[in-house]
Design a protein around this motif. Structure first.
Motif, PDB file in Angstrom:
ATOM      1  N   ALA A   3       0.584  -1.106   0.106  1.00 29.89           N
ATOM      2  CA  ALA A   3       0.317  -0.282   0.088  1.00 29.89           C
ATOM      3  C   ALA A   3       0.759   0.935   0.450  1.00 29.89           C
ATOM      4  N   PHE A   4       0.237   2.414  -0.939  1.00 26.47           N
ATOM      5  CA  PHE A   4       0.909   3.473  -0.455  1.00 26.47           C
ATOM      6  C   PHE A   4       0.781   4.149   0.843  1.00 26.47           C
ATOM      7  N   THR A   5       1.854   4.921   1.368  1.00 24.51           N
ATOM      8  CA  THR A   5       1.557   5.204   2.576  1.00 24.51           C
ATOM      9  C   THR A   5       0.900   6.936   2.364  1.00 24.51           C
ATOM     10  N   ASP A   6       0.894   7.426   3.076  1.00 22.13           N
ATOM     11  CA  ASP A   6       0.448   8.943   3.447  1.00 22.13           C
ATOM     12  C   ASP A   6       0.589   9.507   2.744  1.00 22.13           C
ATOM     13  N   ASP A   7       2.315   9.735   3.236  1.00 22.89           N
ATOM     14  CA  ASP A   7       3.014  10.782   3.091  1.00 22.89           C
ATOM     15  C   ASP A   7       3.761  10.354   1.115  1.00 22.89           C
ATOM     16  N   GLU A   8       3.265   8.966   0.916  1.00 26.17           N
ATOM     17  CA  GLU A   8       2.744   9.468  -0.977  1.00 26.17           C
ATOM     18  C   GLU A   8       2.138   9.624  -1.275  1.00 26.17           C
ATOM     19  N   GLU A   9       1.291   9.187  -0.812  1.00 25.65           N
ATOM     20  CA  GLU A   9      -0.486   9.771  -1.490  1.00 25.65           C
ATOM     21  C   GLU A   9      -0.617  11.018  -1.500  1.00 25.65           C
ATOM     22  N   ASP A  10      -0.032  11.986  -1.001  1.00 25.32           N
ATOM     23  CA  ASP A  10      -0.025  13.150  -0.651  1.00 25.32           C
ATOM     24  C   ASP A  10       1.695  14.142  -1.358  1.00 25.32           C
ATOM     25  N   SER A  11       2.255  13.277  -1.734  1.00 21.47           N
ATOM     26  CA  SER A  11       3.537  14.096  -2.157  1.00 21.47           C
ATOM     27  C   SER A  11       3.254  13.781  -3.902  1.00 21.47           C
ATOM     28  N   LEU A  12       2.549  12.730  -4.275  1.00 23.44           N
ATOM     29  CA  LEU A  12       1.634  12.751  -5.206  1.00 23.44           C
ATOM     30  C   LEU A  12       0.977  13.663  -5.718  1.00 23.44           C
ATOM     31  N   ASP A  13      -0.234  13.379  -4.823  1.00 32.19           N
ATOM     32  CA  ASP A  13      -1.174  14.740  -5.366  1.00 32.19           C
ATOM     33  C   ASP A  13      -0.856  16.002  -5.290  1.00 32.19           C
ATOM     34  N   TRP A  46       8.738   6.657  -1.570  1.00 28.65           N
ATOM     35  CA  TRP A  46       9.147   6.123  -2.045  1.00 28.65           C
ATOM     36  C   TRP A  46      10.372   5.487  -2.493  1.00 28.65           C
ATOM     37  N   ASP A  47      11.332   4.917  -1.530  1.00 35.85           N
ATOM     38  CA  ASP A  47      11.950   4.577  -1.246  1.00 35.85           C
ATOM     39  C   ASP A  47      11.479   2.746  -1.167  1.00 35.85           C
ATOM     40  N   GLU A  48      12.742   1.841  -1.420  1.00 35.33           N
ATOM     41  CA  GLU A  48      11.676   0.727  -1.980  1.00 35.33           C
ATOM     42  C   GLU A  48      12.187   0.307  -0.380  1.00 35.33           C
ATOM     43  N   HIS A  49      11.021  -0.684   0.097  1.00 32.70           N
ATOM     44  CA  HIS A  49      10.299  -1.245   1.284  1.00 32.70           C
ATOM     45  C   HIS A  49      10.029  -2.313   1.524  1.00 32.70           C
ATOM     46  N   VAL A  50      10.671  -3.293   1.619  1.00 32.62           N
ATOM     47  CA  VAL A  50      10.338  -5.246   2.066  1.00 32.62           C
ATOM     48  C   VAL A  50      10.325  -5.273   3.208  1.00 32.62           C
ATOM     49  N   VAL A  51       9.015  -5.689   3.613  1.00 25.12           N
ATOM     50  CA  VAL A  51       9.323  -6.546   4.998  1.00 25.12           C
ATOM     51  C   VAL A  51       8.640  -8.009   4.875  1.00 25.12           C
ATOM     52  N   CYS A  52       9.265  -9.239   5.805  1.00 21.92           N
ATOM     53  CA  CYS A  52       9.365 -10.461   5.629  1.00 21.92           C
ATOM     54  C   CYS A  52       8.498 -10.494   6.717  1.00 21.92           C
ATOM     55  N   ASP A  53       6.759 -10.929   7.364  1.00 19.99           N
ATOM     56  CA  ASP A  53       7.110 -11.244   8.828  1.00 19.99           C
ATOM     57  C   ASP A  53       6.474 -12.762   8.425  1.00 19.99           C
ATOM     58  N   ARG A  54       6.706 -13.450   8.856  1.00 20.05           N
ATOM     59  CA  ARG A  54       7.310 -15.527   9.057  1.00 20.05           C
ATOM     60  C   ARG A  54       6.967 -15.306   7.701  1.00 20.05           C
ATOM     61  N   LEU A  57       5.175 -11.688   2.522  1.00 20.69           N
ATOM     62  CA  LEU A  57       5.727 -10.461   1.956  1.00 20.69           C
ATOM     63  C   LEU A  57       5.077  -9.622   1.694  1.00 20.69           C
ATOM     64  N   THR A  58       5.089  -8.116   2.075  1.00 17.05           N
ATOM     65  CA  THR A  58       5.043  -6.968   1.390  1.00 17.05           C
ATOM     66  C   THR A  58       6.205  -6.115   1.212  1.00 17.05           C
ATOM     67  N   GLY A  59       5.936  -5.424  -0.409  1.00 14.76           N
ATOM     68  CA  GLY A  59       6.003  -3.894  -0.333  1.00 14.76           C
ATOM     69  C   GLY A  59       5.461  -3.180  -0.477  1.00 14.76           C
ATOM     70  N   GLN A  60       6.321  -2.255  -0.031  1.00 13.02           N
ATOM     71  CA  GLN A  60       5.558  -0.381  -0.535  1.00 13.02           C
ATOM     72  C   GLN A  60       5.238  -0.123  -1.082  1.00 13.02           C
ATOM     73  N   ASN A  61       5.480   0.007  -1.822  1.00 14.10           N
ATOM     74  CA  ASN A  61       5.352   1.147  -3.569  1.00 14.10           C
ATOM     75  C   ASN A  61       6.294   0.498  -4.421  1.00 14.10           C
ATOM     76  N   PRO A  62       6.154   0.828  -6.240  1.00 12.94           N
ATOM     77  CA  PRO A  62       6.126  -0.059  -6.990  1.00 12.94           C
ATOM     78  C   PRO A  62       8.007  -0.077  -7.109  1.00 12.94           C
ATOM     79  N   ALA A  63       8.095   1.045  -7.021  1.00 14.31           N
ATOM     80  CA  ALA A  63      10.356   0.519  -5.695  1.00 14.31           C
ATOM     81  C   ALA A  63      10.432  -0.392  -5.605  1.00 14.31           C
ATOM     82  N   SER A  64       9.916  -0.983  -4.430  1.00 13.64           N
ATOM     83  CA  SER A  64      10.075  -2.670  -4.045  1.00 13.64           C
ATOM     84  C   SER A  64       9.848  -3.822  -4.400  1.00 13.64           C
ATOM     85  N   ALA A  65       9.033  -4.084  -6.179  1.00 11.09           N
ATOM     86  CA  ALA A  65       8.880  -4.622  -6.165  1.00 11.09           C
ATOM     87  C   ALA A  65       9.504  -5.894  -7.530  1.00 11.09           C
TER      88      ALA A  65
END
Length: 76
Positions: A3-13, A46-54, A57-65
């Protein structure tokens, strides 16, 4: 989940000057946290950010793909 964070949504806006955040009823970040989801975002929008919780697996935004895909293939 990703998901996009509110900061990312706000920067697009701000970039597009569309004022979309003023017209939509909700954004993903508060909707998830309101439902008890612990949202872990990267240090900068907009930086890549990946989390593995057991297993999830999630990625924050397209940069995380790409890093998320590498993690998935490593785990397979």
């Amino acid at each position: 989940m990703t998901a996009f964070t509110d900061d990312e949504e706000d920067s697009l806006d701000e970039e597009d000057s569309l004022g979309l955040l003023e017209t939509i009823p909700w954004t993903v970040q508060p909707a998830l946290t309101h439902r008890g989801v612990y949202l872990l975002s990267g240090p900068q929008p907009w930086d890549e950010h990946v989390v593995c919780d057991r297993q999830p697996l999630t990625g924050q935004n397209p940069a995380s793909a790409a890093p998320l895909a590498r993690l998935v293939t490593t785990m397979l």
